[in-house]
Motif scaffolding. Structure first.
Motif, PDB file in Angstrom:
ATOM      1  N   ASP A  36      35.950  43.205  38.136  1.00  0.00           N
ATOM      2  CA  ASP A  36      35.836  42.135  37.142  1.00  0.00           C
ATOM      3  C   ASP A  36      36.369  42.598  35.793  1.00  0.00           C
ATOM      4  N   GLU A  47      34.574  39.680  30.162  1.00  0.00           N
ATOM      5  CA  GLU A  47      34.110  39.994  31.511  1.00  0.00           C
ATOM      6  C   GLU A  47      33.209  38.873  32.037  1.00  0.00           C
ATOM      7  N   THR A  50      35.296  35.983  33.215  1.00  0.00           N
ATOM      8  CA  THR A  50      35.896  36.364  34.487  1.00  0.00           C
ATOM      9  C   THR A  50      34.897  36.187  35.622  1.00  0.00           C
ATOM     10  N   GLN A  51      33.670  36.640  35.416  1.00  0.00           N
ATOM     11  CA  GLN A  51      32.638  36.499  36.446  1.00  0.00           C
ATOM     12  C   GLN A  51      32.359  35.031  36.762  1.00  0.00           C
ATOM     13  N   ILE A  54      35.311  33.626  38.792  1.00  0.00           N
ATOM     14  CA  ILE A  54      35.276  34.131  40.169  1.00  0.00           C
ATOM     15  C   ILE A  54      34.186  33.402  40.955  1.00  0.00           C
TER      16      ILE A  54
END
Length: 79
Positions: A36, A47, A50-51, A54
Motif C-alpha cells: 500500500d 496511504e 490508497t487503502q 483498494i
C-alpha cells in the motif's frame, strides 16, 4: 468510484463498466505485488486513500485477496 466508467462500453463480464486509467494503474501496481505504501508513493496518494481505493476495488471485483482481485481483473480484460 473515481476512475470507473471513463472508458467506452462495459467489462467483459457484461456488468460493471471498465475502469479508468487511474484504476487500471492501481490494478497494475497491485498485480505487481507492491505494498500500500509503495502504491501510495507511486500514485501520489496518501496511504489511507490508497487503502480505501483498494478496498472499494476489491469489493467491486468481489475479491477477498489482492491476488484474487488481480486475477478477476485480468479475466475481465482490465489488465
Amino acid at each position: 468510484m473515481p476512475g470507473y466508467g471513463d472508458g467506452p462500453g462495459y467489462g467483459s463480464d457484461g456488468g460493471s463498466p471498465p475502469p479508468g486509467p487511474e484504476t487500471r494503474a492501481l490494478l497494475a501496481l497491485l498485480a505487481a505485488g507492491l505494498t500500500d505504501a509503495a502504491i501510495a508513493r507511486a500514485q501520489g496518494w496518501s496511504e489511507r486513500t490508497t487503502q480505501r481505493r483498494i478496498h472499494r476495488l476489491m469489493a467491486e471485483l468481489d475479491a477477498t485477496t489482492r491476488f484474487q482481485a488481480s486475477l478477476t481483473a485480468a479475466r475481465r480484460g482490465w489488465l
